[in-house]
Structures are given as structure tokens and as C-alpha cells.
Write a protein that holds these residues in place. Structure first.
Motif, PDB file in Angstrom:
ATOM      1  N   LEU A  73       0.830  -1.205   0.000  1.00  0.00           N
ATOM      2  CA  LEU A  73       0.000   0.000   0.000  1.00  0.00           C
ATOM      3  C   LEU A  73       0.864   1.254   0.000  1.00  0.00           C
ATOM      4  O   LEU A  73       0.554   2.229  -0.699  1.00  0.00           O
ATOM      5  CB  LEU A  73      -0.922   0.009   1.217  1.00  0.00           C
ATOM      6  CG  LEU A  73      -2.088  -0.977   1.183  1.00  0.00           C
ATOM      7  CD1 LEU A  73      -2.838  -0.955   2.509  1.00  0.00           C
ATOM      8  CD2 LEU A  73      -3.024  -0.660   0.043  1.00  0.00           C
ATOM      9  N   LEU A  74       1.933   1.234   0.766  1.00  0.00           N
ATOM     10  CA  LEU A  74       2.826   2.391   0.810  1.00  0.00           C
ATOM     11  C   LEU A  74       3.456   2.633  -0.553  1.00  0.00           C
ATOM     12  O   LEU A  74       3.509   3.774  -1.025  1.00  0.00           O
ATOM     13  CB  LEU A  74       3.906   2.173   1.871  1.00  0.00           C
ATOM     14  CG  LEU A  74       4.931   3.285   2.027  1.00  0.00           C
ATOM     15  CD1 LEU A  74       4.247   4.542   2.554  1.00  0.00           C
ATOM     16  CD2 LEU A  74       6.042   2.856   2.950  1.00  0.00           C
ATOM     17  N   LEU A  80       1.515   6.596  -6.743  1.00  0.00           N
ATOM     18  CA  LEU A  80       0.426   7.473  -7.191  1.00  0.00           C
ATOM     19  C   LEU A  80       0.727   8.930  -6.865  1.00  0.00           C
ATOM     20  O   LEU A  80       0.511   9.820  -7.692  1.00  0.00           O
ATOM     21  CB  LEU A  80      -0.894   7.056  -6.533  1.00  0.00           C
ATOM     22  CG  LEU A  80      -1.528   5.783  -7.058  1.00  0.00           C
ATOM     23  CD1 LEU A  80      -2.726   5.396  -6.205  1.00  0.00           C
ATOM     24  CD2 LEU A  80      -1.940   5.951  -8.504  1.00  0.00           C
ATOM     25  N   TRP A  81       1.228   9.164  -5.648  1.00  0.00           N
ATOM     26  CA  TRP A  81       1.553  10.533  -5.261  1.00  0.00           C
ATOM     27  C   TRP A  81       2.622  11.110  -6.174  1.00  0.00           C
ATOM     28  O   TRP A  81       2.499  12.245  -6.645  1.00  0.00           O
ATOM     29  CB  TRP A  81       2.007  10.555  -3.807  1.00  0.00           C
ATOM     30  CG  TRP A  81       2.304  11.934  -3.327  1.00  0.00           C
ATOM     31  CD1 TRP A  81       1.421  12.880  -2.912  1.00  0.00           C
ATOM     32  CD2 TRP A  81       3.597  12.545  -3.254  1.00  0.00           C
ATOM     33  NE1 TRP A  81       2.078  14.033  -2.569  1.00  0.00           N
ATOM     34  CE2 TRP A  81       3.416  13.857  -2.765  1.00  0.00           C
ATOM     35  CE3 TRP A  81       4.881  12.120  -3.544  1.00  0.00           C
ATOM     36  CZ2 TRP A  81       4.476  14.727  -2.567  1.00  0.00           C
ATOM     37  CZ3 TRP A  81       5.931  12.990  -3.337  1.00  0.00           C
ATOM     38  CH2 TRP A  81       5.723  14.278  -2.857  1.00  0.00           C
ATOM     39  N   GLY A  87       3.184  14.634 -12.694  1.00  0.00           N
ATOM     40  CA  GLY A  87       2.312  15.068 -13.791  1.00  0.00           C
ATOM     41  C   GLY A  87       1.861  16.508 -13.610  1.00  0.00           C
ATOM     42  O   GLY A  87       1.844  17.284 -14.567  1.00  0.00           O
ATOM     43  N   SER A  88       1.508  16.854 -12.386  1.00  0.00           N
ATOM     44  CA  SER A  88       1.095  18.242 -12.114  1.00  0.00           C
ATOM     45  C   SER A  88       2.255  19.195 -12.350  1.00  0.00           C
ATOM     46  O   SER A  88       2.068  20.274 -12.938  1.00  0.00           O
ATOM     47  CB  SER A  88       0.606  18.375 -10.670  1.00  0.00           C
ATOM     48  OG  SER A  88      -0.525  17.574 -10.467  1.00  0.00           O
TER      49      SER A  88
END
Length: 166
Positions: A73-74, A80-81, A87-88
Motif C-alpha cells: 500500500l505504501l 500514485l503521489w 504530472g502536475s
């Protein structure tokens, strides 16, 4: 001499024998109970140690599973982060560059417009406000306001002289 037994003697001997047998039975029973208790304790200790060992193994496996699940999960969350952040960041860089290019293009266009206004002002000064126009195939010389008292033609409310089509 022979001794004769009486009923009391027989009762005493019987009582004595019963008492001896009772003590032997009690001792034998106590010994068996003691051995049974020791065996029960040993079985209980073995069962307890087996339960403790199995519990420790299960706990260890559960810890490993939880650690693996949390680690997954980490990693997924971090990926994802990073993806969103990267991307941002890239999108913002691209937008900033695009905006900067448009600002520079607008500045160049404004500079050319200013140059064109200056050129137009120079042309008007050099031609004394006279303009040449062609409207529907007809050619006109447009004069400054107030140059003709009774103009024959007007172009955009300014006096004009029509040229012949030859």
C-alpha cells in the motif's frame, strides 16, 4: 499352648487387616493420583507449549502479511503521489512555458502595432491626410476635412475626388 480365638480377637484382627488394606489402597490411590497429576501436568505443559509455538508462528506470519500489505500500500500510494505530483509539475511547467510564449508573442505584436501606428502617423504627416480608396471598383482620393467647400463625393464623411477609370 494353644490360644483360642474369641470373637473380639477375630473382630480386632479383621479390623486391623481392613485398616491395613485401606491404608494400602489409599497409598496406592494417592500414588496413582500423583502419577496421573504429573502426567496431566506434562500433557498440559506440552499442549501449552504447542499452543504458544503455534501462536507465535501464526503471529509471525500475520506480522509478515501485514508488513507486506502495508509495504505494498505504501509503494502504491507513493507511486500514485509521485505520478500526480510529477504530472502536475510537468503540466504546470508546460502551461507556464506556453503562457510565457504567448506573453512574448503579444509583446512582439504590440511592438509591431506600435511601429505600424508610428508609420501610419508618419504617412499621414507626409501625405497631409490624403488617402487613396477603392470602393466597388471606383477610385477616390480622400481629402482632409475642410479642404473642399462643396465636395462632389464623400468617403466616410470626408470630402473625396473621384478618379476616372481609364
Amino acid at each position: 499352648m494353644e490360644r483360642t480365638s474369641t470373637a473380639n480377637d477375630l473382630t480386632d484382627r479383621l479390623r486391623s487387616r481392613l485398616e491395613t488394606e485401606r491404608r494400602e489402597i489409599e497409598e496406592l490411590t494417592a500414588s496413582e493420583l500423583k502419577r496421573l497429576a504429573e502426567n496431566s501436568r506434562r500433557v498440559a505443559r506440552n499442549a501449552l507449549s504447542t499452543i504458544e509455538r503455534d501462536t507465535e508462528e501464526a503471529t509471525g506470519r500475520m506480522r509478515e502479511l501485514l508488513a507486506t500489505a502495508w509495504l505494498r500500500l505504501l509503494i502504491v500510494g507513493l507511486s500514485l503521489w509521485l505520478g500526480f505530483f510529477g504530472g502536475s509539475w510537468a503540466t504546470m511547467r508546460w502551461l507556464a512555458g506556453s503562457i510565457q510564449d504567448r506573453i512574448e508573442t503579444l509583446a512582439r505584436a504590440n511592438a509591431r502595432i506600435e511601429e505600424a501606428h508610428e508609420t501610419l502617423a508618419e504617412l499621414e504627416a507626409d501625405t497631409w491626410g490624403i488617402a487613396l480608396r477603392e470602393i466597388e471598383g471606383e477610385r477616390y482620393v480622400v481629402l482632409p476635412f475642410g479642404t473642399l467647400a462643396d465636395p462632389g463625393w464623400e468617403v466616410r464623411d470626408r470630402p473625396a475626388v473621384k478618379l476616372s477609370n481609364r
